[in-house]
Design a protein around this motif. Structure first.
Motif, mmCIF file in Angstrom:
data_model
loop_
_atom_site.group_PDB
_atom_site.id
_atom_site.type_symbol
_atom_site.label_atom_id
_atom_site.label_comp_id
_atom_site.label_asym_id
_atom_site.label_seq_id
_atom_site.Cartn_x
_atom_site.Cartn_y
_atom_site.Cartn_z
ATOM 1 N N LYS A 1 -7.993 26.535 -4.509
ATOM 2 C CA LYS A 1 -7.258 27.622 -4.962
ATOM 3 C C LYS A 1 -8.227 28.587 -5.304
ATOM 4 C CE LYS A 1 -3.564 28.957 -8.177
ATOM 5 N NZ LYS A 1 -2.490 29.591 -7.642
ATOM 6 N N VAL A 2 -8.058 29.969 -5.083
ATOM 7 C CA VAL A 2 -9.009 30.947 -5.540
ATOM 8 C C VAL A 2 -8.144 31.863 -6.729
ATOM 9 C CG1 VAL A 2 -10.207 32.939 -5.139
ATOM 10 C CG2 VAL A 2 -10.061 31.392 -3.315
ATOM 11 N N TYR A 3 -8.562 31.601 -7.863
ATOM 12 C CA TYR A 3 -8.072 32.132 -9.071
ATOM 13 C C TYR A 3 -8.506 33.782 -9.134
ATOM 14 C CZ TYR A 3 -6.333 28.070 -11.084
ATOM 15 O OH TYR A 3 -5.595 26.830 -11.211
ATOM 16 N N ASN A 4 -9.806 33.995 -9.194
ATOM 17 C CA ASN A 4 -10.180 35.448 -9.208
ATOM 18 C C ASN A 4 -11.148 35.728 -7.961
ATOM 19 O OD1 ASN A 4 -9.889 34.344 -12.277
ATOM 20 N ND2 ASN A 4 -9.416 36.741 -12.007
ATOM 21 N N CYS A 5 -10.959 37.071 -7.790
ATOM 22 C CA CYS A 5 -12.218 37.471 -6.564
ATOM 23 C C CYS A 5 -12.445 38.621 -6.669
ATOM 24 C CB CYS A 5 -11.290 37.055 -5.044
ATOM 25 S SG CYS A 5 -12.277 37.728 -3.858
ATOM 26 N N ARG A 6 -13.702 39.127 -6.671
ATOM 27 C CA ARG A 6 -13.780 40.750 -7.063
ATOM 28 C C ARG A 6 -15.049 40.858 -6.086
ATOM 29 N NH1 ARG A 6 -17.304 43.995 -9.598
ATOM 30 N NH2 ARG A 6 -18.551 42.539 -10.887
ATOM 31 N N VAL A 7 -14.904 41.854 -5.206
ATOM 32 C CA VAL A 7 -16.012 42.383 -4.371
ATOM 33 C C VAL A 7 -16.803 43.460 -5.124
ATOM 34 C CG1 VAL A 7 -16.717 43.490 -1.955
ATOM 35 C CG2 VAL A 7 -15.002 41.507 -2.373
ATOM 36 N N ALA A 8 -17.837 43.703 -5.454
ATOM 37 C CA ALA A 8 -18.669 44.569 -5.805
ATOM 38 C C ALA A 8 -18.589 45.974 -5.204
ATOM 39 C CB ALA A 8 -19.824 44.385 -6.206
ATOM 40 N N ARG A 9 -18.021 47.018 -5.685
ATOM 41 C CA ARG A 9 -18.037 48.111 -5.173
ATOM 42 C C ARG A 9 -18.659 49.568 -5.966
ATOM 43 N NH1 ARG A 9 -14.007 48.114 -1.333
ATOM 44 N NH2 ARG A 9 -12.792 46.703 -1.349
ATOM 45 N N LYS A 10 -19.014 50.548 -5.106
ATOM 46 C CA LYS A 10 -19.602 51.700 -5.564
ATOM 47 C C LYS A 10 -18.528 52.301 -6.093
ATOM 48 C CE LYS A 10 -23.526 51.632 -2.242
ATOM 49 N NZ LYS A 10 -24.038 52.507 -1.037
ATOM 50 N N ASP B 1 -14.623 23.355 -11.249
ATOM 51 C CA ASP B 1 -16.242 23.214 -10.945
ATOM 52 C C ASP B 1 -16.565 22.675 -9.947
ATOM 53 O OD1 ASP B 1 -16.226 24.824 -13.194
ATOM 54 O OD2 ASP B 1 -16.923 23.219 -14.425
ATOM 55 N N GLU B 2 -16.089 21.527 -9.375
ATOM 56 C CA GLU B 2 -16.394 20.753 -8.267
ATOM 57 C C GLU B 2 -16.248 21.335 -6.841
ATOM 58 O OE1 GLU B 2 -14.881 16.624 -7.102
ATOM 59 O OE2 GLU B 2 -15.422 16.299 -9.086
ATOM 60 N N VAL B 3 -15.220 22.182 -7.069
ATOM 61 C CA VAL B 3 -14.736 22.872 -5.724
ATOM 62 C C VAL B 3 -15.811 24.049 -5.423
ATOM 63 C CG1 VAL B 3 -12.910 24.301 -4.717
ATOM 64 C CG2 VAL B 3 -12.340 22.372 -5.862
ATOM 65 N N THR B 4 -15.967 24.644 -6.631
ATOM 66 C CA THR B 4 -17.067 25.782 -6.592
ATOM 67 C C THR B 4 -18.476 25.147 -5.872
ATOM 68 O OG1 THR B 4 -16.001 26.825 -8.566
ATOM 69 C CG2 THR B 4 -18.060 27.598 -7.921
ATOM 70 N N GLN B 5 -19.014 24.217 -6.639
ATOM 71 C CA GLN B 5 -20.075 23.526 -6.068
ATOM 72 C C GLN B 5 -20.191 23.218 -4.648
ATOM 73 O OE1 GLN B 5 -22.721 23.621 -7.993
ATOM 74 N NE2 GLN B 5 -24.240 22.839 -6.451
ATOM 75 N N ILE B 6 -18.861 22.623 -4.160
ATOM 76 C CA ILE B 6 -18.813 22.267 -2.799
ATOM 77 C C ILE B 6 -19.069 23.569 -1.990
ATOM 78 C CG2 ILE B 6 -17.265 21.323 -1.133
ATOM 79 C CD1 ILE B 6 -16.524 19.117 -3.349
ATOM 80 N N ALA B 7 -18.149 24.366 -2.167
ATOM 81 C CA ALA B 7 -18.072 25.934 -1.692
ATOM 82 C C ALA B 7 -19.442 26.457 -1.460
ATOM 83 C CB ALA B 7 -17.145 26.856 -2.101
ATOM 84 N N CYS B 8 -20.125 26.393 -2.652
ATOM 85 C CA CYS B 8 -21.472 26.940 -2.652
ATOM 86 C C CYS B 8 -22.470 26.320 -1.675
ATOM 87 C CB CYS B 8 -22.231 26.737 -4.047
ATOM 88 S SG CYS B 8 -23.888 27.477 -4.263
ATOM 89 N N GLU B 9 -22.401 24.899 -1.756
ATOM 90 C CA GLU B 9 -23.368 24.086 -0.811
ATOM 91 C C GLU B 9 -22.942 24.201 0.709
ATOM 92 O OE1 GLU B 9 -22.791 20.236 -2.221
ATOM 93 O OE2 GLU B 9 -24.168 20.484 -3.949
ATOM 94 N N THR B 10 -21.656 24.386 1.008
ATOM 95 C CA THR B 10 -21.096 24.635 2.119
ATOM 96 C C THR B 10 -21.490 26.075 2.950
ATOM 97 O OG1 THR B 10 -19.513 23.254 1.705
ATOM 98 C CG2 THR B 10 -19.288 24.541 3.914
ATOM 99 N N LEU B 11 -21.406 27.143 2.049
ATOM 100 C CA LEU B 11 -21.551 28.537 2.683
ATOM 101 C C LEU B 11 -22.817 28.881 2.344
ATOM 102 C CD1 LEU B 11 -18.273 30.077 1.229
ATOM 103 C CD2 LEU B 11 -18.813 29.297 3.539
ATOM 104 N N HIS B 12 -23.866 28.494 1.788
ATOM 105 C CA HIS B 12 -24.907 28.973 1.487
ATOM 106 C C HIS B 12 -25.778 28.728 2.926
ATOM 107 C CE1 HIS B 12 -28.727 30.354 -0.610
ATOM 108 N NE2 HIS B 12 -29.465 29.304 -0.023
ATOM 109 N N GLY B 13 -26.185 29.954 3.470
ATOM 110 C CA GLY B 13 -26.841 29.832 4.946
ATOM 111 C C GLY B 13 -25.695 30.201 5.964
#
Length: 142
Positions: free
Chosen positions: A25-34, A51-63
Motif C-alpha cells: 500500500k502506497v500512502y503518499n506519493c509526490r513527484v517533484a515539479r518545477k 519500513d520493510e516494504v520500503t526496503q524491499i522496494a528499494c532493493e528491487t527497483l535500484h537499477g
C-alpha cells in the motif's frame, strides 16, 4: 520514505502509484515539479505502510530500467514538508503570471503609463552611458 530518481519525464503520480502498488500500500506519493512550469524534475518520494516494504522496494527497483531510464532508489528519513500539494503552488504561480501579463497589457494600452515607462527606460539608459563614460569605456549601444 523511498526516493526514486531518474524517472521518465512523462511519469505522473498516478502512474508511479500504480507501478509501486505491487509492493504494498502506497500512502503518499509526490513527484517533484518545477513551480514555474509544472513539469516533472525526474524524481519522486513515496511512503509505504511499512519500513520493510520500503526496503524491499528499494532493493528491487535500484537499477531497474523504466522507459530507457535506469532508476536510482534510496531509503531516506521523512520530514514534515516532504509531502505537500504542488498543484496549489503551480496554480498560484500561473495565476500570478496571468495577472502580470494582464497588467503589462493594460500598461501598454494606456498612453500615459506607456510614456512614464519609456521615460524611466530612457533615464536608466542615460545613467548607464554616463557610468560607462566615467569608467573610460567607449561603447555605443542602440
Amino acid at each position: 520514505v523511498l526516493y526514486v530518481g531518474h524517472l521518465p519525464k512523462d511519469f505522473e503520480e498516478i502512474d508511479l502509484r500504480r507501478f509501486l502498488s505491487q509492493f504494498g500500500k502506497v500512502y503518499n506519493c509526490r513527484v517533484a515539479r518545477k513551480i514555474e512550469t509544472g513539469k516533472t524534475k525526474g524524481f519522486a518520494f513515496v511512503r509505504f505502510g511499512d519500513d520493510e516494504v520500503t526496503q524491499i522496494a528499494c532493493e528491487t527497483l535500484h537499477g531497474y530500467f523504466l522507459e530507457k531510464q535506469r532508476l536510482v532508489c534510496q531509503v531516506r528519513p521523512a520530514h514534515p514538508g516532504m509531502f505537500f500539494d504542488t498543484d496549489k503552488m503551480i496554480d498560484k504561480r500561473q495565476k500570478k503570471l496571468a495577472l502580470e501579463t494582464k497588467q503589462r497589457n493594460n500598461n501598454l494600452a494606456n498612453s500615459d503609463k506607456l510614456k512614464a515607462i519609456t521615460s524611466k527606460l530612457v533615464t536608466r539608459e542615460m545613467k548607464k552611458r554616463e557610468r560607462l563614460a566615467a569608467l573610460g569605456v567607449d561603447y555605443d549601444f542602440p
